[in-house]
Design a protein around this motif. Structure first.
Motif, PDB file in Angstrom:
ATOM      1  N   LEU A 274       0.831  -1.206   0.000  1.00  0.00           N
ATOM      2  CA  LEU A 274       0.000   0.000   0.000  1.00  0.00           C
ATOM      3  C   LEU A 274       0.865   1.256   0.000  1.00  0.00           C
ATOM      4  CD1 LEU A 274      -2.737  -1.083   2.573  1.00  0.00           C
ATOM      5  CD2 LEU A 274      -3.053  -0.700   0.120  1.00  0.00           C
ATOM      6  N   GLN A 275       1.938   1.241   0.805  1.00  0.00           N
ATOM      7  CA  GLN A 275       2.792   2.420   0.922  1.00  0.00           C
ATOM      8  C   GLN A 275       3.533   2.714  -0.381  1.00  0.00           C
ATOM      9  OE1 GLN A 275       5.311   1.547   4.257  1.00  0.00           O
ATOM     10  NE2 GLN A 275       3.649   1.710   5.761  1.00  0.00           N
ATOM     11  N   ASN A 276       3.932   1.660  -1.103  1.00  0.00           N
ATOM     12  CA  ASN A 276       4.707   1.864  -2.331  1.00  0.00           C
ATOM     13  C   ASN A 276       3.838   2.106  -3.558  1.00  0.00           C
ATOM     14  OD1 ASN A 276       7.794   1.331  -1.911  1.00  0.00           O
ATOM     15  ND2 ASN A 276       6.759  -0.131  -0.587  1.00  0.00           N
ATOM     16  N   CYS A 277       2.692   1.423  -3.641  1.00  0.00           N
ATOM     17  CA  CYS A 277       1.877   1.503  -4.846  1.00  0.00           C
ATOM     18  C   CYS A 277       0.770   2.550  -4.773  1.00  0.00           C
ATOM     19  CB  CYS A 277       1.258   0.140  -5.152  1.00  0.00           C
ATOM     20  SG  CYS A 277       2.485  -1.142  -5.510  1.00  0.00           S
ATOM     21  N   PHE A 278       0.317   2.845  -3.569  1.00  0.00           N
ATOM     22  CA  PHE A 278      -0.836   3.741  -3.442  1.00  0.00           C
ATOM     23  C   PHE A 278      -0.534   4.923  -2.533  1.00  0.00           C
ATOM     24  CE2 PHE A 278      -2.497  -0.486  -4.418  1.00  0.00           C
ATOM     25  CZ  PHE A 278      -3.228  -0.209  -5.561  1.00  0.00           C
ATOM     26  N   HIS A 279       0.798   5.273  -2.480  1.00  0.00           N
ATOM     27  CA  HIS A 279       1.175   6.440  -1.673  1.00  0.00           C
ATOM     28  C   HIS A 279       0.567   7.692  -2.292  1.00  0.00           C
ATOM     29  CE1 HIS A 279       3.645   8.523   1.284  1.00  0.00           C
ATOM     30  NE2 HIS A 279       3.939   9.404   0.341  1.00  0.00           N
ATOM     31  N   PRO A 280      -0.113   8.527  -1.516  1.00  0.00           N
ATOM     32  CA  PRO A 280      -0.776   9.715  -2.071  1.00  0.00           C
ATOM     33  C   PRO A 280       0.213  10.635  -2.790  1.00  0.00           C
ATOM     34  CG  PRO A 280      -1.482   9.321   0.172  1.00  0.00           C
ATOM     35  CD  PRO A 280      -0.321   8.400  -0.067  1.00  0.00           C
ATOM     36  N   SER A 281      -0.200  11.199  -3.910  1.00  0.00           N
ATOM     37  CA  SER A 281       0.637  12.104  -4.690  1.00  0.00           C
ATOM     38  C   SER A 281       0.548  13.524  -4.142  1.00  0.00           C
ATOM     39  CB  SER A 281       0.187  12.118  -6.154  1.00  0.00           C
ATOM     40  OG  SER A 281       0.201  10.826  -6.697  1.00  0.00           O
ATOM     41  N   ILE A 282       1.668  14.246  -4.235  1.00  0.00           N
ATOM     42  CA  ILE A 282       1.605  15.670  -3.957  1.00  0.00           C
ATOM     43  C   ILE A 282       1.019  16.350  -5.191  1.00  0.00           C
ATOM     44  CG2 ILE A 282       3.613  15.578  -2.421  1.00  0.00           C
ATOM     45  CD1 ILE A 282       5.216  16.901  -4.727  1.00  0.00           C
ATOM     46  N   SER A 283       0.452  17.492  -5.016  1.00  0.00           N
ATOM     47  CA  SER A 283      -0.142  18.214  -6.143  1.00  0.00           C
ATOM     48  C   SER A 283       0.942  18.948  -6.927  1.00  0.00           C
ATOM     49  CB  SER A 283      -1.179  19.219  -5.635  1.00  0.00           C
ATOM     50  OG  SER A 283      -1.658  20.001  -6.725  1.00  0.00           O
ATOM     51  N   LEU A 284       0.908  18.797  -8.249  1.00  0.00           N
ATOM     52  CA  LEU A 284       1.846  19.498  -9.131  1.00  0.00           C
ATOM     53  C   LEU A 284       1.199  20.675  -9.848  1.00  0.00           C
ATOM     54  CD1 LEU A 284       3.710  16.471 -10.771  1.00  0.00           C
ATOM     55  CD2 LEU A 284       4.494  17.935  -8.901  1.00  0.00           C
ATOM     56  N   GLU A 285      -0.094  20.886  -9.615  1.00  0.00           N
ATOM     57  CA  GLU A 285      -0.774  22.000 -10.257  1.00  0.00           C
ATOM     58  C   GLU A 285      -0.140  23.324  -9.832  1.00  0.00           C
ATOM     59  OE1 GLU A 285      -2.934  21.966 -12.585  1.00  0.00           O
ATOM     60  OE2 GLU A 285      -3.175  19.784 -12.611  1.00  0.00           O
ATOM     61  N   GLY A 286       0.166  24.132 -10.814  1.00  0.00           N
ATOM     62  CA  GLY A 286       0.803  25.408 -10.547  1.00  0.00           C
ATOM     63  C   GLY A 286       2.303  25.315 -10.354  1.00  0.00           C
ATOM     64  N   LYS A 287       2.832  24.086 -10.279  1.00  0.00           N
ATOM     65  CA  LYS A 287       4.271  23.892 -10.083  1.00  0.00           C
ATOM     66  C   LYS A 287       4.948  23.345 -11.338  1.00  0.00           C
ATOM     67  CE  LYS A 287       3.519  22.761  -5.187  1.00  0.00           C
ATOM     68  NZ  LYS A 287       3.655  21.711  -4.147  1.00  0.00           N
ATOM     69  N   ALA A 288       4.213  22.645 -12.173  1.00  0.00           N
ATOM     70  CA  ALA A 288       4.760  22.071 -13.404  1.00  0.00           C
ATOM     71  C   ALA A 288       3.704  22.137 -14.496  1.00  0.00           C
ATOM     72  CB  ALA A 288       5.200  20.624 -13.179  1.00  0.00           C
ATOM     73  N   GLY A 289       4.148  22.296 -15.730  1.00  0.00           N
ATOM     74  CA  GLY A 289       3.219  22.387 -16.843  1.00  0.00           C
ATOM     75  C   GLY A 289       2.670  21.021 -17.233  1.00  0.00           C
ATOM     76  N   HIS A 290       1.541  21.025 -17.927  1.00  0.00           N
ATOM     77  CA  HIS A 290       0.932  19.790 -18.404  1.00  0.00           C
ATOM     78  C   HIS A 290       1.630  19.314 -19.677  1.00  0.00           C
ATOM     79  CE1 HIS A 290      -3.215  20.612 -16.315  1.00  0.00           C
ATOM     80  NE2 HIS A 290      -2.186  20.691 -15.491  1.00  0.00           N
ATOM     81  N   VAL A 291       1.711  18.005 -19.857  1.00  0.00           N
ATOM     82  CA  VAL A 291       2.251  17.431 -21.094  1.00  0.00           C
ATOM     83  C   VAL A 291       1.218  17.603 -22.198  1.00  0.00           C
ATOM     84  CG1 VAL A 291       3.046  15.339 -22.247  1.00  0.00           C
ATOM     85  CG2 VAL A 291       3.657  15.762 -19.853  1.00  0.00           C
ATOM     86  N   SER A 292       1.624  18.233 -23.272  1.00  0.00           N
ATOM     87  CA  SER A 292       0.697  18.493 -24.372  1.00  0.00           C
ATOM     88  C   SER A 292       1.479  18.747 -25.644  1.00  0.00           C
ATOM     89  CB  SER A 292      -0.195  19.705 -24.048  1.00  0.00           C
ATOM     90  OG  SER A 292      -1.048  19.997 -25.124  1.00  0.00           O
ATOM     91  N   GLY A 293       1.120  18.031 -26.724  1.00  0.00           N
ATOM     92  CA  GLY A 293       1.786  18.230 -27.999  1.00  0.00           C
ATOM     93  C   GLY A 293       1.018  19.176 -28.904  1.00  0.00           C
TER      94      GLY A 293
END
Length: 276
Positions: free
Chosen positions: A16-35
């Motif tokens: 659970l700790q390795n596979c379902f560890h909650p993500s930190i939010s990247l909104e406003g910190k990194a751009g979205h991948v878009s071609g």
């Protein structure tokens, strides 16, 4: 509770700790991948700008585009003044007209291949101020103005090519005749440089020498020609490391005395260029 949730609840803690560890939010910190969306039509400026968000190596290209645009757009007036600013750079008009001095460095293989035409375009249209390259970058440019190189294959064996008078550069082939023609063209120029050294006191440096070769070549496909025409210096400290060095060596036996001042060419001239 769904079957999936029930399954997850029974997993060991380490899973659970390795596979379902909650993500930190990247909104406003990194751009979205878009071609790039070609439904917008082909807009080269927007296409290049989109590389930054495409990911992988395209993002590196996007960053390079940003750096180049920054160099082209920069003016001294964008920088704040302080007590150390020289008086000649306090005039607003001078600050608006003082641009970034752009140095372009490239290796010989970029001239051997079709990137040569891109570099020539930049020099022809004064989009760079100084060039730095290897001896191969000079002689390949001059030779290709006299005779073509040929497309081949990376896997071709060099030894058997050599027996046929051919030289492989990656997946390109250059005939020995190109080097021989280049040597025959260069020899009388070296004779004249020696005369000017002895009679007029000319101190030949690599950049002076390369400029003279561009003038003598007088070919619009050449990087060296346009560098001469537009007074763009080409620095090449290792000018003897290649076919040019062979010609200089042979000339030193047939008509000795020509000197090439590497120190003047790499230190003094560069100091003057940086101050200008």
């Amino acid at each position: 509770m769904s079957q999936n949730s029930e399954c997850i609840s029974t997993l060991p803690d380490f899973a659970l700790q390795n596979c379902f560890h909650p993500s930190i939010s990247l909104e406003g910190k990194a751009g979205h991948v878009s071609g790039y969306d070609f439904n917008q039509g082909l807009d080269y400026s927007r296409l290049l700008a989109s590389m930054a968000s495409t990911g992988f190596q395209a993002s590196q290209l996007g960053r390079a585009v940003d750096v180049v645009n920054g160099m082209l757009d920069w003016r001294l007036i964008h920088e704040p003044m302080d007590e150390g600013t020289p008086n000649e750079f306090k005039d607003p008009e001078i600050r608006r007209n003082t641009k970034c001095k752009i140095f372009l460095s490239f290796t010989s293989n970029m001239v051997s291949c079709g990137v040569r035409e891109t570099i020539r375009f930049l020099v022809q249209h004064k989009m760079v101020d100084v060039l730095c390259t290897t001896a191969g970058g000079i002689e390949e440019d001059l030779m290709k103005s006299m005779s073509p190189s040929f497309l081949a294959d990376f896997s071709l064996p060099g030894a058997s090519l050599r027996e046929k008078g051919l030289n492989r550069i990656g997946n390109l082939v250059v005939p020995n005749n190109s080097y021989a023609d280049f040597g025959r063209w260069l020899t009388p120029i070296l004779d004249q440089l020696l005369v000017e050294q002895n009679e007029k006191g000319v101190n030949w440096t690599p950049s002076k020498f390369i400029s003279r070769l561009g003038k003598e070549l007088n070919h619009p496909d050449s990087i060296c020609y346009w560098a001469y025409k537009n007074n763009i210096p080409i620095y090449c400290p290792a000018i003897t490391d290649g076919a040019i060095g062979d010609s200089l060596f042979f000339h030193s036996h047939s008509n000795p005395g020509l000197r090439m001042d590497i120190i003047e060419g790499t230190v003094r001239e560069r100091e003057r260029e940086m101050k200008s």
